[in-house]
Every structure is written in C-alpha cells, then in structure tokens.
Design a protein around this motif. Structure first.
Motif, short mmCIF file in Angstrom:
data_model
loop_
_atom_site.label_atom_id
_atom_site.label_comp_id
_atom_site.label_asym_id
_atom_site.label_seq_id
_atom_site.Cartn_x
_atom_site.Cartn_y
_atom_site.Cartn_z
N VAL A 199 0.84 -1.20 0.00
CA VAL A 199 0.00 0.00 0.00
C VAL A 199 0.88 1.26 0.00
CG1 VAL A 199 -1.73 1.28 1.34
CG2 VAL A 199 -1.86 -1.23 1.18
N ALA A 200 1.97 1.20 0.76
CA ALA A 200 2.86 2.36 0.88
C ALA A 200 3.36 2.82 -0.50
CB ALA A 200 4.04 2.03 1.79
N SER A 201 3.73 1.85 -1.33
CA SER A 201 4.26 2.24 -2.64
C SER A 201 3.17 2.85 -3.50
CB SER A 201 4.90 1.03 -3.34
OG SER A 201 3.92 0.10 -3.69
N GLN A 202 1.92 2.43 -3.31
CA GLN A 202 0.81 3.01 -4.08
C GLN A 202 0.47 4.42 -3.60
OE1 GLN A 202 -0.52 1.60 -6.71
NE2 GLN A 202 0.55 -0.36 -6.51
N LEU A 203 0.59 4.63 -2.29
CA LEU A 203 0.22 5.94 -1.73
C LEU A 203 1.41 6.91 -1.69
CD1 LEU A 203 -2.07 5.06 1.35
CD2 LEU A 203 -2.77 6.09 -0.82
N SER A 204 2.59 6.43 -2.11
CA SER A 204 3.81 7.25 -2.01
C SER A 204 4.05 7.75 -0.59
CB SER A 204 3.77 8.44 -2.98
OG SER A 204 3.63 8.02 -4.29
N VAL A 205 3.85 6.87 0.38
CA VAL A 205 4.22 7.22 1.76
C VAL A 205 5.26 6.20 2.23
CG1 VAL A 205 1.93 8.19 2.28
CG2 VAL A 205 2.42 5.80 2.85
N ALA A 206 5.92 6.51 3.33
CA ALA A 206 6.92 5.58 3.86
C ALA A 206 6.22 4.33 4.42
CB ALA A 206 7.73 6.26 4.96
N PRO A 207 6.80 3.15 4.17
CA PRO A 207 6.23 1.94 4.77
C PRO A 207 6.20 2.11 6.28
CG PRO A 207 7.97 1.38 3.20
CD PRO A 207 8.00 2.87 3.36
N GLN A 208 5.20 1.53 6.91
CA GLN A 208 5.05 1.59 8.37
C GLN A 208 4.61 2.96 8.88
OE1 GLN A 208 5.07 -1.24 10.01
NE2 GLN A 208 5.59 -2.21 8.07
N SER A 209 4.38 3.92 7.97
CA SER A 209 3.86 5.21 8.46
C SER A 209 2.37 5.04 8.77
CB SER A 209 4.09 6.30 7.43
OG SER A 209 3.41 6.01 6.23
N ASP A 210 1.81 6.02 9.45
CA ASP A 210 0.41 5.91 9.87
C ASP A 210 -0.55 6.16 8.70
OD1 ASP A 210 1.14 5.35 12.42
OD2 ASP A 210 0.65 7.33 13.25
N ARG B 54 -1.55 13.94 -6.21
CA ARG B 54 -1.09 13.33 -4.98
C ARG B 54 -2.04 12.15 -4.67
NH1 ARG B 54 -1.86 16.72 0.44
NH2 ARG B 54 -3.77 17.03 -0.74
N PRO B 55 -1.50 10.96 -4.38
CA PRO B 55 -2.41 9.84 -4.04
C PRO B 55 -3.13 10.13 -2.72
CG PRO B 55 -0.18 9.03 -4.52
CD PRO B 55 -0.09 10.52 -4.38
N VAL B 56 -4.43 10.06 -2.72
CA VAL B 56 -5.20 10.32 -1.49
C VAL B 56 -5.89 9.07 -0.96
CG1 VAL B 56 -5.53 12.77 -1.96
CG2 VAL B 56 -7.23 11.13 -2.78
N GLU B 57 -5.99 8.05 -1.79
CA GLU B 57 -6.65 6.82 -1.35
C GLU B 57 -6.17 5.65 -2.20
OE1 GLU B 57 -10.64 6.26 -2.58
OE2 GLU B 57 -11.09 4.73 -1.10
N TYR B 58 -5.91 4.53 -1.54
CA TYR B 58 -5.69 3.28 -2.26
C TYR B 58 -6.76 2.33 -1.78
CZ TYR B 58 -3.56 -1.06 -3.92
OH TYR B 58 -3.33 -2.26 -4.54
N TRP C 246 -7.18 2.64 2.13
CA TRP C 246 -6.11 3.19 2.94
C TRP C 246 -5.94 4.66 2.58
CZ3 TRP C 246 -6.10 -1.73 1.05
CH2 TRP C 246 -5.86 -2.76 1.95
N VAL C 247 -5.89 5.51 3.60
CA VAL C 247 -5.78 6.95 3.39
C VAL C 247 -4.67 7.48 4.30
CG1 VAL C 247 -6.98 9.17 3.56
CG2 VAL C 247 -8.26 7.11 2.90
N PRO C 248 -3.72 8.28 3.76
CA PRO C 248 -2.68 8.85 4.64
C PRO C 248 -3.33 9.52 5.85
CG PRO C 248 -2.20 9.35 2.35
CD PRO C 248 -3.57 8.71 2.36
#
Lengths: 248, 248
Positions: A128-139, A228-232, A160-162
């Motif tokens: 999911v992290a790679s799809q949302l462009s956030v760090a793995p294990q982030s909230d 910016r990815p907002v939802e996966y 999943w939403v940042p």
C-alpha cells in the motif's frame, strides 16, 4: 420467461385499473420496477415488445414508450435498437462514489446500506505504501466497509488513506469522497487494476453466495488535483452483480 | 520457494562464471528472465534481497541493483519500496494494441503468437449494432483471434468492425490497429466494461486450464477522432494471466 410475462401483464392491468390519479406511464414504470424488486424479472430478461405490451394492457403505444424511456433514464432497463428492452440489474463500478452505488440500488427498487467494519489507524503495509507514495510503516487510516443491497452483502471495500488527510474519522458518513470534499480534497484521477479470482474463505464469511461465482477484484489509486495519491482501495465484488466500467 | 532460490543462485553463479564478455548485470538479469521462462520463478514470487543476492553470488550490490533496475524497466519484476522485488508475470490488458501484448510477452522471455480464426463479413447482431451505431443486420466484419504465449492459448478476442472500414481483410496482420492507421483511422477513446465468469465449454475447447480459474470478460468500444465507433470487441482472458488496467 413466458410465465413471468403473463404475471407482469397481470400486475400491469391491476395497477392500471387502480383508482388513483398517477399518470398511466408512471403506473406502468412503477409496476416494472416492482417486478424487478420482487425477482419476477431478472437481469438480462427481455420485456415483451411495445406492441404486445400495448395490446395486452389496452394502453397506447405512445404511453408504453414513455414508460420505457423513463425506466431507461433510471437505469432499470437498457434498450438496444431493434433488440427490445432488457432488464438491467447489474451495478456499475466506476468511481468510488458511495452516492453512485446508493443511487443505482435505489433506482432498482432496492435498499442500499453500508456498514463500516473498521476505521482505524494502522502501520502502512509495504504494498500500500508504494501506491500511496508514503513511507512503509507510516500511519494510515484503514477504512473497511461492507455494502449491502436489501439484506445481502454484495461487496467488501478496503481503503487506505494517509493519516494526515483524515482529522475526524467519525465525520465520515457513507461517502468517503463527501468527507474529502469537506476537507477541500478533490479526487480527480483514478488508476484501476481489475482482476478476478474465486472467493476465499474471508470473502465467503461475509458474503454468502454460490462458490462457483468469481469475485471481481478492483484495485484503485485516487489522485487529487496535485496528482497526490489520497486513497488506495481494494474492492471485492460479486461478479454476478457488478461490472467495472471505465472510459479513457 | 526456498528451493527455487537455491536453484536460482546456482543458475546465477553458473552464468556469471561463463567466459564471455557480457556485462555482469546483464548476465544477472538474463538468468532471472530464464528462470521466469522455465517456470522456476512464478508471478508474485519474491526474490532474495539485494544483500543476500550479492553475498551468495559474489557480485557487488551496485551491480545487483543495476540488474534489478533493468528487469524492472522491462516489466519482468515490480519493486515496492522496502518490500523487495517481486516477479511480475501478468499481462496488462489496456488498449487493444497487439504490439502491447507481444511486447509484454517477449519481455517475459516468451514467444507471443496470434492466430486468426475468422475474418469474414456477417450480419451485425443486435447487441453489437447498438454499440457500433449501425443498423442491425447490416454488414460488419467479424474478426476472431486466439492469442498464444509459447504453446498456450491465453485469450480469445472477437472484434466487430463496420464493413466499410475494412477494404482488404488479408492486409490485417497481427495488429488491427496498425491496419486502421494505414487507412487513416486513429482509434482514440475506449469505453470498457469488465466482468468475470467461469469458463464455458467453448472457452475450454480452445484454452485448456484448471476450470476453477475464472475468465475476465472485457467488452470495449473504440472511437475514432470524430467519436465514431470503429470497433466493438469482446475479449475472454485467463484471469490468472491477465489484469485489466485503466486510468481515467
């Protein structure tokens, strides 16, 4: 099918004869919708032709046509030139607007419902992290819901939403997108990947169906105005009730 | 999986030791591709980490990374941040460009083939007529082909094209779209409807597979520059080998 037609004609004549001022074409359309709701007419069934409907009910062909047009506008039937009028009882999955789903269900004379199973912060899984462009294990928020038509569960959706994009999860109603808009986030583009597989035990636990029916698996990334990815999301849908549609 | 890794490492060491001047990262990448081709590595398998690969082969991490980047560019693997490197052996179905399919197959170290089963004029069925905006029973070309990867049939595709758009069916090679372009027809937009079902007897006749694997059914209308429908197609694809992708 023949028997369904005979029963439909009986219902039509009964409704038409009822002593109220509802316009004839609405009585007609309403009766067809009730027949779909009750299961008398099913997806893909073809209605009798306009001429037959007119002769068997004593209603003018112009009125029959007007009823069919109204049903087509509501998405209850599909009319193909020269092919007749076909019952359309499939839900179209496109953008993940809850209103879209609810509207489609209501138009088919059924009752939509959405049950939130989960709305909580989790550590973002790697995929999911790679799809949302956030760090793995982030909230991230994991939102999980089950959609119902009348009493039947028809799909399971995980989003999943940042975490920074949701300030008050309790304010999320049926539509995540309505909440986004209230926060001035406007999902604009969607990337989708659609596949199919047989239902696994978790799906069958929630959704009781013949296990010979495949599950349509729809994975989507929604991007806002700034790309910016907002939802996966991953949606698992009964393939006998859903078709995925897109235009590009 | 452990055993597959052990065998992969053996193949890597063997290839690396071979006395030719191929750059190390290419020897590395080539060996991984061969392992996919032979079935040693399958879709979704995760490769050992870069550090392990480096230690077990004596190749520097920089070279291992370069090999992984090359494989990723060719679509043989997918890398998700922190998740490792995953074998990607699925074909993406998007626009119906034969080149797209062939390229994807070749990149996976396999041999693509397309067999035309049918290229003939038929009376347009009603369902198709409404999609192509032509009169029912008017003349349309029915083009039917089966796509192969190595010796295995993986999809069946039926296309209907208004007869006036094809002057010389024999001039249609692997790609219908190449033929369109030679006639100054440029398909630009596509409307797709994607569903799933279990394989029927006709599908199983052509495509031998475990009957527990669903079929992805993709119906598309292609429109040209003037928004005129130029092709309606129905593709039946093995869902274990295909994913439908779109962006809108």
């Amino acid at each position: 099918m023949e028997q369904a037609h005979t029963r439909l004609i009986a219902h039509l004549n009964e409704r038409i004869a009822a002593p109220d001022n509802t316009p004839l074409y609405l009585k007609f359309a309403e009766t067809v919708k009730n027949a779909v709701r009750s299961g008398l007419l099913e997806h893909g069934n073809i209605l009798p032709g306009e001429r037959d409907l007119s002769q068997l009910t004593g209603v003018s062909r112009i009125t029959v046509r007007k009823a069919m047009q109204a049903l087509e506008e509501e998405g209850v039937v599909t009319r193909a030139r020269g092919y007749g009028t076909q019952i359309n009882n499939i839900f179209e999955y496109s953008l993940k607007e809850a209103r879209g789903f609810s509207q489609q269900v209501v138009l088919r004379g059924k009752k939509p419902n959405t049950l939130w199973v989960n709305k909580r912060v989790v550590k973002c899984p790697e995929e999911v992290a790679s799809q949302l462009s956030v760090a793995p294990q982030s909230d991230v928020f994991l939102l999980k819901r089950i959609r119902y038509v009348d009493e039947d569960a028809v799909s399971i959706e995980e989003s999943w939403v940042p975490a920074g994009l949701i300030h008050d999860p309790d304010a999320i109603g049926i539509s995540l997108y309505d909440y986004f808009r209230s926060q001035n986030i406007f999902p604009q583009r969607t990337r989708s990947r659609v596949s199919a597989r047989m239902p696994d035990s978790e799906f069958q636990e929630h959704i009781s169906m013949d296990d010979k029916i495949p599950v349509l698996v729809i994975k989507q990334v929604a991007l806002d105005q700034q790309h910016r990815p907002v939802e996966y999301s991953i949606s698992y849908c009964r393939s006998d009730l859903y078709v995925f549609v897109c235009e590009e």
